[in-house]
Each structure stands twice: as structure tokens, then as C-alpha cells.
Design a protein around this motif. Structure first.
Motif, PDB file in Angstrom:
ATOM      1  N   PHE A 114      14.184  82.914  -5.308  1.00  0.00           N
ATOM      2  CA  PHE A 114      12.923  82.339  -4.844  1.00  0.00           C
ATOM      3  C   PHE A 114      13.012  80.830  -4.635  1.00  0.00           C
ATOM      4  O   PHE A 114      12.102  80.225  -4.065  1.00  0.00           O
ATOM      5  N   ASP A 115      14.114  80.210  -5.060  1.00  0.00           N
ATOM      6  CA  ASP A 115      14.293  78.783  -4.804  1.00  0.00           C
ATOM      7  C   ASP A 115      15.749  78.429  -5.111  1.00  0.00           C
ATOM      8  O   ASP A 115      16.482  79.201  -5.739  1.00  0.00           O
ATOM      9  N   MET A 116      16.162  77.266  -4.643  1.00  0.00           N
ATOM     10  CA  MET A 116      17.492  76.748  -4.939  1.00  0.00           C
ATOM     11  C   MET A 116      17.362  75.252  -5.186  1.00  0.00           C
ATOM     12  O   MET A 116      16.486  74.596  -4.616  1.00  0.00           O
ATOM     13  N   ALA A 117      18.224  74.731  -6.045  1.00  0.00           N
ATOM     14  CA  ALA A 117      18.190  73.302  -6.339  1.00  0.00           C
ATOM     15  C   ALA A 117      19.427  72.639  -5.767  1.00  0.00           C
ATOM     16  O   ALA A 117      20.532  73.178  -5.830  1.00  0.00           O
ATOM     17  N   MET A 118      19.224  71.453  -5.196  1.00  0.00           N
ATOM     18  CA  MET A 118      20.357  70.666  -4.732  1.00  0.00           C
ATOM     19  C   MET A 118      20.419  69.377  -5.543  1.00  0.00           C
ATOM     20  O   MET A 118      19.389  68.872  -6.000  1.00  0.00           O
ATOM     21  N   GLU A 119      21.625  68.887  -5.743  1.00  0.00           N
ATOM     22  CA  GLU A 119      21.772  67.636  -6.463  1.00  0.00           C
ATOM     23  C   GLU A 119      22.969  66.865  -5.922  1.00  0.00           C
ATOM     24  O   GLU A 119      23.850  67.429  -5.273  1.00  0.00           O
ATOM     25  N   ASP A 125      28.187  63.415  -2.416  1.00  0.00           N
ATOM     26  CA  ASP A 125      27.880  64.638  -1.678  1.00  0.00           C
ATOM     27  C   ASP A 125      26.729  65.373  -2.363  1.00  0.00           C
ATOM     28  O   ASP A 125      26.643  65.409  -3.599  1.00  0.00           O
ATOM     29  N   TRP A 126      25.874  65.993  -1.551  1.00  0.00           N
ATOM     30  CA  TRP A 126      24.826  66.857  -2.083  1.00  0.00           C
ATOM     31  C   TRP A 126      25.312  68.304  -2.030  1.00  0.00           C
ATOM     32  O   TRP A 126      25.942  68.719  -1.052  1.00  0.00           O
ATOM     33  N   VAL A 127      25.035  69.049  -3.083  1.00  0.00           N
ATOM     34  CA  VAL A 127      25.436  70.459  -3.138  1.00  0.00           C
ATOM     35  C   VAL A 127      24.276  71.304  -3.639  1.00  0.00           C
ATOM     36  O   VAL A 127      23.352  70.800  -4.291  1.00  0.00           O
ATOM     37  N   LEU A 128      24.334  72.600  -3.304  1.00  0.00           N
ATOM     38  CA  LEU A 128      23.386  73.560  -3.869  1.00  0.00           C
ATOM     39  C   LEU A 128      23.937  73.992  -5.225  1.00  0.00           C
ATOM     40  O   LEU A 128      24.825  74.831  -5.306  1.00  0.00           O
ATOM     41  N   SER A 129      23.411  73.421  -6.272  1.00  0.00           N
ATOM     42  CA  SER A 129      24.005  73.605  -7.593  1.00  0.00           C
ATOM     43  C   SER A 129      23.362  74.720  -8.405  1.00  0.00           C
ATOM     44  O   SER A 129      24.002  75.322  -9.264  1.00  0.00           O
ATOM     45  N   LYS A 130      22.079  75.001  -8.166  1.00  0.00           N
ATOM     46  CA  LYS A 130      21.346  75.961  -8.979  1.00  0.00           C
ATOM     47  C   LYS A 130      20.663  77.008  -8.098  1.00  0.00           C
ATOM     48  O   LYS A 130      20.241  76.720  -6.973  1.00  0.00           O
ATOM     49  N   VAL A 131      20.548  78.208  -8.660  1.00  0.00           N
ATOM     50  CA  VAL A 131      19.873  79.310  -7.975  1.00  0.00           C
ATOM     51  C   VAL A 131      18.745  79.804  -8.873  1.00  0.00           C
ATOM     52  O   VAL A 131      19.003  80.248 -10.001  1.00  0.00           O
ATOM     53  N   ALA A 152      27.843  79.275  -9.521  1.00  0.00           N
ATOM     54  CA  ALA A 152      29.006  80.105  -9.816  1.00  0.00           C
ATOM     55  C   ALA A 152      28.658  81.341 -10.641  1.00  0.00           C
ATOM     56  O   ALA A 152      29.491  82.243 -10.778  1.00  0.00           O
ATOM     57  N   ASP A 153      27.443  81.385 -11.178  1.00  0.00           N
ATOM     58  CA  ASP A 153      27.068  82.494 -12.062  1.00  0.00           C
ATOM     59  C   ASP A 153      26.420  83.664 -11.331  1.00  0.00           C
ATOM     60  O   ASP A 153      26.057  84.667 -11.965  1.00  0.00           O
ATOM     61  N   VAL A 154      26.254  83.561 -10.011  1.00  0.00           N
ATOM     62  CA  VAL A 154      25.669  84.665  -9.245  1.00  0.00           C
ATOM     63  C   VAL A 154      26.545  84.956  -8.038  1.00  0.00           C
ATOM     64  O   VAL A 154      27.328  84.111  -7.598  1.00  0.00           O
ATOM     65  N   SER A 155      26.411  86.152  -7.491  1.00  0.00           N
ATOM     66  CA  SER A 155      27.158  86.528  -6.281  1.00  0.00           C
ATOM     67  C   SER A 155      26.223  87.291  -5.354  1.00  0.00           C
ATOM     68  O   SER A 155      25.176  87.794  -5.769  1.00  0.00           O
TER      69      SER A 155
END
Length: 426
Positions: A114-119, A125-131, A152-155
Motif C-alpha cells: 500500500f506504500d513504499m518509502a524512499m530515502e 542516490d535515492w532508493v526505494l528502501s522500504k515496502v 530485501a525482505d520481500v519478493s
């Protein structure tokens, strides 16, 4: 970018204003562009899709973003105005990654994004770090709870998901006007367009369809089951529904008209009898029609209807019964600007403009345009030979047909794809 928070949730960016260093608004955030990478490396955030005031969607690289804060985004003064075109290696975070079903690697449970976090990393560089996910599988202790996992904890992002939902992307775009949501849908893949359209309520989908190019309209309508397609057509204004039905195969069009409510279908069938670029083909059969004994207060109450376009709400049409088109004898028009200056108890028949001859249904687009320009009108009555009101032509429908067929997709006059606009130089 020292003033930015260390972590930004992407869904909260949707619709945020983008400002230049002088505090002038450049546009609004519509999506976030990322690039998938191999293995468990989080996707790199490349930039933002920003809709500028010409309704063009441009790409704003993250290197040009100086601040991402609560309620706004700030950019450098130099913005490339080239239209955004998504590349095969790029993914739209809001449009394509929300509502995906993923698997939590530690437990094997499935959940919906339902959302993603970037940091921003130390490399800048900005990355999508959290799901951020909402529980959906049996292996969660309690369904419906939300959790935030490292990338890395989801696929599950690599494969194409059939039947992807649209609940969370629609929540992110809930406050968008229909025209803006239509622009978002147009830029998504056909698969994602159909999934989002399927999740919209009938009335909302009807409003969005009216703002889309014809090819997109036909594609979306064809993906709906026949009964729902008929329901959506009923929610559209009769002239827009007629234009869409005219683009369908004859057999499909007749099936949909048969499923529609008889009164709604009758209006559409009548409009389909006129040539497209004539007053009859342009008109709507549902203007604001009142009897001669209506008061100014009655008229003002009718034009307050939020479903009316500004052009339709600018004028009332007074007729003898029956008041459904084709009406009884047409008496005259009432300009809302004039009615606002009259006592509420005054009869509208006392303040009508009766000097204008209405348009005829076979009048050409050129004739209609000249009529509106000559009398400085935003709408005009269309009458048959017996002087009965058939409908009204509004200036927005005239412009739709005066502009090129692809005007919703093409660049605005005066724009240059390779131009860079320096917002500091003003």
C-alpha cells in the motif's frame, strides 16, 4: 538536500506542489520513477513525474530536487520541459507498484503493497528502501494489519501480476480531478489502465472516460462486462456517451443501448442521428430547462448542481411543457449573471433574452462557432423547425472538435520539447 527528511513515503507525494527557489509553483507530483536492479538491491529512484500547468507531464530528476518536505517539493530553478516518456527499464511506483501482491521471505506469507518509502543514501542516490504492506495471507497472525519491511525482505516485484488491484493507487489519487486522473491513466500500460478502471465507481469512471482520448475510451469500455459498460454510459453526459458509442462496432453499440435505461438510451439514439460536426452532433440533450412560471430562486437552485459543467450552468432555457427534450415551444434563455441581479421571487420569464434565434441541428461546426463568438455566449440553444428545444451546444464541446483529434496527448502551442525553462529568470 540537508533539509529533507531521511525517509519519504511515496504515496504522500501524490499531488504535492513543486516549487522553484523563488517560491513559484512549477507543477504537481504525479508519480515517482524508479529503476529495478538485480538481486536484492533496492530500486534506484531516478526522479519524479511532474504535471506542469499546461497539463504536460515532465520528468524531474532527483538531482534537481533540492528539498522534499511535508506538503511540498522544491527544485532548482532549471527545469527541462521535455515531455516524460517512460523507458522499458523504468517503473512508475504509484502507477505500477502499489497494490502488488508480494511474499514476505521470512514467513512465506503474502501481503499487498500500500506504500513504499524512499530515502537518500550517503552516495546521494535515492532508493526505494522500504515496502509497506497490508496482511492478506493465512500465515499472518491477524489479517489486515500493516507492516513495513526492508526491500530485501520481500519478493514478487519481478514477475507480471495478473489481476493486480487498484485500491491503494486510487487512495493516493482520490483528490484528483477527473481530467488529471485521465492523464495518469493514459500514461499507464493497457493492463494497469483496465485494472484501475475496473476499481473505479461508475460515476467516477464516467467522468474520467469523458476526459480520455477515444482510443483509450474504447479500450477501457471493451474490458468491462457488458452490463457494467451500459451502467457507465448512463452516467456519462448523453453527448459524450453518443460520441463513444459511435466509435464501437454496430453490434456492440446496439447491445449496450439495449441494456441502458430506456430514457437514457433514447437520448443517445437521438444524438446518434446527427452528423458529428453539426449542432445536433455537438449538443447535450440535458441543459437546465425550466417552465415560464419558475422563479429566479428556482433557476439558481438548479444551476447549483455540482454535476453541471460551468458552461451548462451559465444559462437556463425556458420552455412550454413538456420540459424534456424535445420540449414544448421554446420561449427564451436566462443568463445566470443577469438572474443574480434580480430578486429571488421574480419570475424568470420577466428577465429572459428572447431576441436570439437558436441554432438548427444541421448547422455546421463553423456556424456554431461563429454564433457563440458573435453573441459572446458559452452555450446556445438548438431548436427544431417547430421551435422546440432539442438541446444546447456548449463552448467546451465546440473546442473539443475545433482542436486536433489528439489534442489531449499533443504538446501545447508554443512548447518546445527540448526547451529548458529557467524559473529563476523571471
Amino acid at each position: 538536500m540537508s533539509g529533507s527528511p531521511s525517509r519519504v513515503y511515496v504515496a504522500r507525494l501524490a499531488g504535492l506542489p513543486v516549487y522553484d527557489p523563488n517560491g513559484d509553483q512549477v507543477g504537481k507530483v504525479r508519480d515517482v520513477v524508479a529503476m529495478m536492479r538485480q538481486g536484492t538491491q533496492p530500486p534506484r529512484v531516478l526522479g519524479l513525474v511532474v504535471e506542469v500547468f499546461t497539463r504536460r507531464r515532465i520528468f524531474l530528476p532527483m538531482t534537481r530536487v533540492t528539498n522534499v518536505d511535508v506538503g511540498h517539493v522544491t527544485t532548482t530553478g532549471l527545469v527541462n520541459m521535455r515531455r516524460f516518456e517512460q523507458r522499458p527499464t523504468e517503473v512508475l511506483v504509484l502507477g505500477e507498484m502499489l497494490d502488488r501482491t508480494v511474499t514476505v521471505l521470512e514467513t512465506g506469507a503474502t501481503a499487498v503493497v500500500f506504500d513504499m518509502a524512499m530515502e537518500q543514501w550517503r552516495t546521494r542516490d535515492w532508493v526505494l528502501s522500504k515496502v509497506a504492506v497490508r496482511e492478506g495471507g493465512k500465515r499472518f497472525r491477524r489479517r489486515g494489519q500493516s507492516h513495513v519491511f526492508d526491500w530485501a525482505d520481500v519478493s514478487g516485484f519481478a514477475q507480471v501480476e495478473e489481476g493486480q488491484g487498484a485500491t491503494h493507487i486510487l487512495a493516493a489519487f482520490e483528490s484528483m480531478k477527473a481530467a488529471d486522473l485521465a492523464a495518469v491513466l493514459h500514461d499507464l500500460s493497457p493492463k494497469r489502465r483496465k485494472e484501475i478502471a475496473a476499481a473505479l465507481e461508475d460515476e467516477r469512471l464516467a467522468d474520467v472516460l469523458e476526459e480520455l482520448p477515444e482510443d483509450d475510451q474504447v479500450e477501457i469500455l471493451a474490458a468491462l462486462d457488458t452490463e457494467r459498460a451500459a451502467d457507465v454510459l448512463e452516467e456519462m453526459s448523453p453527448d459524450d456517451a453518443a460520441d463513444l458509442i459511435a466509435e464501437l462496432p454496430t453490434e456492440t453499440a446496439e447491445a449496450l443501448l439495449t441494456l441502458m435505461e430506456p430514457d437514457e438510451a433514447e437520448d443517445v439514439r437521438r444524438l446518434l442521428t446527427y452528423e458529428e460536426r453539426t449542432a445536433g452532433g455537438l449538443m447535450t440533450s440535458e441543459p437546465v430547462i425550466l417552465p415560464a412560471d419558475a422563479t429566479v430562486a428556482d433557476a439558481l437552485a438548479h444551476v447549483r448542481n455540482a454535476d453541471l459543467s460551468p458552461a451548462l450552468a451559465a444559462m437556463i432555457y425556458v420552455c412550454r411543457p413538456p420540459l424534456e427534450t424535445p420540449t414544448g415551444r421554446f420561449i427564451g434563455i436566462g443568463h445566470i449573471q443577469r438572474l443574480l441581479r434580480e430578486p429571488p421571487s421574480e419570475l424568470v420569464s420577466a428577465v429572459l433574452d428572447t431576441d436570439l434565434d437558436g441554432l438548427r441541428p444541421d448547422d455546421s461546426l463553423t456556424t456554431v462557432s461563429k454564433y457563440l463568438a458573435t453573441y459572446n455566449l458559452v452555450a446556445a440553444p438548438v431548436l427544431n423547425d417547430e421551435g422546440r428545444l432539442l438541446g444546447a451546444v456548449t463552448v467546451d464541446d465546440v473546442l473539443d472538435h475545433l482542436l486536433p483529434d489528439d489534442w489531449r496527448e499533443s504538446d501545447q502551442p508554443g512548447d518546445n520539447d527540448s526547451q529548458e525553462v529557467d524559473h529563476d529568470a523571471s
